[in-house]
Design a protein around this motif. Structure first.
Motif, PDB file in Angstrom:
ATOM      1  N   UNK A  20     -24.068 -17.352  52.312  1.00  0.00           N
ATOM      2  CA  UNK A  20     -23.813 -18.047  53.575  1.00  0.00           C
ATOM      3  C   UNK A  20     -25.096 -18.586  54.199  1.00  0.00           C
ATOM      4  N   UNK A  21     -26.244 -17.965  53.873  1.00  0.00           N
ATOM      5  CA  UNK A  21     -27.513 -18.504  54.351  1.00  0.00           C
ATOM      6  C   UNK A  21     -27.820 -19.848  53.710  1.00  0.00           C
ATOM      7  N   UNK A  22     -27.612 -19.957  52.397  1.00  0.00           N
ATOM      8  CA  UNK A  22     -27.801 -21.239  51.711  1.00  0.00           C
ATOM      9  C   UNK A  22     -26.798 -22.272  52.202  1.00  0.00           C
ATOM     10  N   UNK A  58     -28.197 -23.566  55.339  1.00  0.00           N
ATOM     11  CA  UNK A  58     -29.408 -24.346  55.082  1.00  0.00           C
ATOM     12  C   UNK A  58     -29.077 -25.736  54.553  1.00  0.00           C
ATOM     13  N   UNK A  59     -28.127 -25.817  53.649  1.00  0.00           N
ATOM     14  CA  UNK A  59     -27.796 -27.095  53.001  1.00  0.00           C
ATOM     15  C   UNK A  59     -26.901 -27.968  53.874  1.00  0.00           C
ATOM     16  N   UNK A  60     -25.890 -27.355  54.504  1.00  0.00           N
ATOM     17  CA  UNK A  60     -24.880 -28.154  55.208  1.00  0.00           C
ATOM     18  C   UNK A  60     -24.945 -28.044  56.722  1.00  0.00           C
ATOM     19  N   UNK A  64     -20.188 -27.406  45.828  1.00  0.00           N
ATOM     20  CA  UNK A  64     -21.308 -26.470  46.040  1.00  0.00           C
ATOM     21  C   UNK A  64     -21.037 -25.598  47.255  1.00  0.00           C
ATOM     22  N   UNK A  65     -20.485 -26.199  48.303  1.00  0.00           N
ATOM     23  CA  UNK A  65     -20.175 -25.439  49.511  1.00  0.00           C
ATOM     24  C   UNK A  65     -19.135 -24.366  49.221  1.00  0.00           C
ATOM     25  N   UNK A  66     -18.128 -24.705  48.416  1.00  0.00           N
ATOM     26  CA  UNK A  66     -17.093 -23.726  48.070  1.00  0.00           C
ATOM     27  C   UNK A  66     -17.707 -22.547  47.314  1.00  0.00           C
ATOM     28  N   UNK A  67     -18.609 -22.836  46.368  1.00  0.00           N
ATOM     29  CA  UNK A  67     -19.273 -21.772  45.608  1.00  0.00           C
ATOM     30  C   UNK A  67     -20.060 -20.855  46.543  1.00  0.00           C
ATOM     31  N   UNK A  68     -20.777 -21.444  47.481  1.00  0.00           N
ATOM     32  CA  UNK A  68     -21.579 -20.645  48.408  1.00  0.00           C
ATOM     33  C   UNK A  68     -20.701 -19.830  49.356  1.00  0.00           C
ATOM     34  N   UNK A  69     -19.586 -20.415  49.796  1.00  0.00           N
ATOM     35  CA  UNK A  69     -18.665 -19.689  50.669  1.00  0.00           C
ATOM     36  C   UNK A  69     -18.123 -18.459  49.946  1.00  0.00           C
TER      37      UNK A  69
END
Length: 293
Positions: free
Chosen positions: A25-27, A30-32, A45-50
């Motif tokens: 969730x930190x990344x 940072x990205x979005x 990418x957002x789904x993977x990070x979530x």
């Protein structure tokens, strides 16, 4: 290191869960930035990070169990995950109680107010089952191996059922803080009142889930079922039926729902306490019994 983790399993779990969830969730932040969840669900990418962040509790549980107890520990955790043989009444409570409380809260609100409007069956309602399946993946399957599969039995070794519910609910609530920067997921940090209610809500739900898992002989599937239905009962099943209802009206429904949870909680804690003590073997084997719940 293994000995330290074995002596402090709860602290080790909290630290590893925070590291895994914080990285995902930190990344994401940072990205979005503070992009809303509706805009992120179309970004792979957002789904993977979530999901990386969401699976923090379960990944931590699997890693710590494998490291400290080896294959036998992982096998036991797996058996609890696949355990479906427990009383039908427990299954009914796990699946039906969240929906029943949501319906009761909605009906009670409707008796004293007309702000929800008329019931309208949306044309897209037939698409609801796939959405509900996504909701199953989003939280319950990602988290419950950790919360109820690992953390709960370790806390029951040292605390009462009430203390265990309060601790899990507190950790569970504040674990969501990194996600609060993504609108549409959890209450924003700028709303302390909403977070206070959210904190109370997670404690009450943790208490009821504790009782259900205890009566399901430690089954993680029972926790997943209750968690899933709790997530979708209001937002996924009832809210689409009232398209004219305002956010303020649903906020009032949620407050009624919180009161209903508070009424159920003492009963749940009493049932859990009674089941643990009645199932414990004589001659001081209570702690050994708690380890499997």
């Amino acid at each position: 290191m293994k000995e330290r983790i074995s002596h402090h399993p709860v602290l080790a779990f909290i630290a590893l869960t925070a590291a895994i969830t914080g990285s995902g969730w930190g990344l994401l932040l940072t990205i979005y930035g503070r992009a809303p969840i509706d805009a992120l669900i179309s970004q792979p990418i957002a789904i993977v990070l979530i999901y990386t962040g969401a699976t923090g509790p379960s990944l931590a549980a699997i890693i710590l169990t494998g490291y400290t107890k080896g294959k036998d520990g992982l096998r036991e955790l797996g058996h609890r995950f696949t355990r479906i043989k427990f009383p039908a009444g427990t299954w009914l409570l796990a699946m039906g109680l969240p929906l029943l409380l949501a319906v009761m809260a909605t009906l009670l609100h409707s008796i004293f107010s007309e702000t929800l409007g008329d019931i309208v069956l949306p044309a897209w309602y037939r698409l609801l089952p796939p959405a509900l399946f996504v909701a199953l993946l989003a939280g319950p399957l990602c988290e419950e191996v950790g919360w109820r599969g690992y953390l709960q039995p370790h806390l029951l070794n040292r605390f009462s059922v009430t203390g265990t519910a309060v601790i899990i609910g507190t950790i569970w609530c504040f674990w969501h803080i990194p996600l609060s920067f993504t609108p549409g997921t959890t209450p924003p940090l700028s709303s302390p009142g909403a977070w206070g209610l959210y904190w109370v809500d997670t404690i009450l739900i943790s208490a009821i889930m504790l009782a259900i898992v205890v009566h399901a002989s430690g089954s993680i599937l029972a926790a997943i079922a209750f968690h899933w239905m709790s997530n979708i009962a209001l937002s996924g099943i009832l809210q689409p039926l009232y398209p004219a209802a305002t956010d303020s009206a649903w906020s009032e429904v949620q407050q009624i729902h919180l009161v209903l949870l508070a009424i159920c909680t003492p009963i749940a804690l009493w049932l859990a306490h009674r089941r643990i003590n009645s199932d414990a073997e004589p001659n001081g084997h209570l702690q050994q019994r708690r380890q499997h719940l």
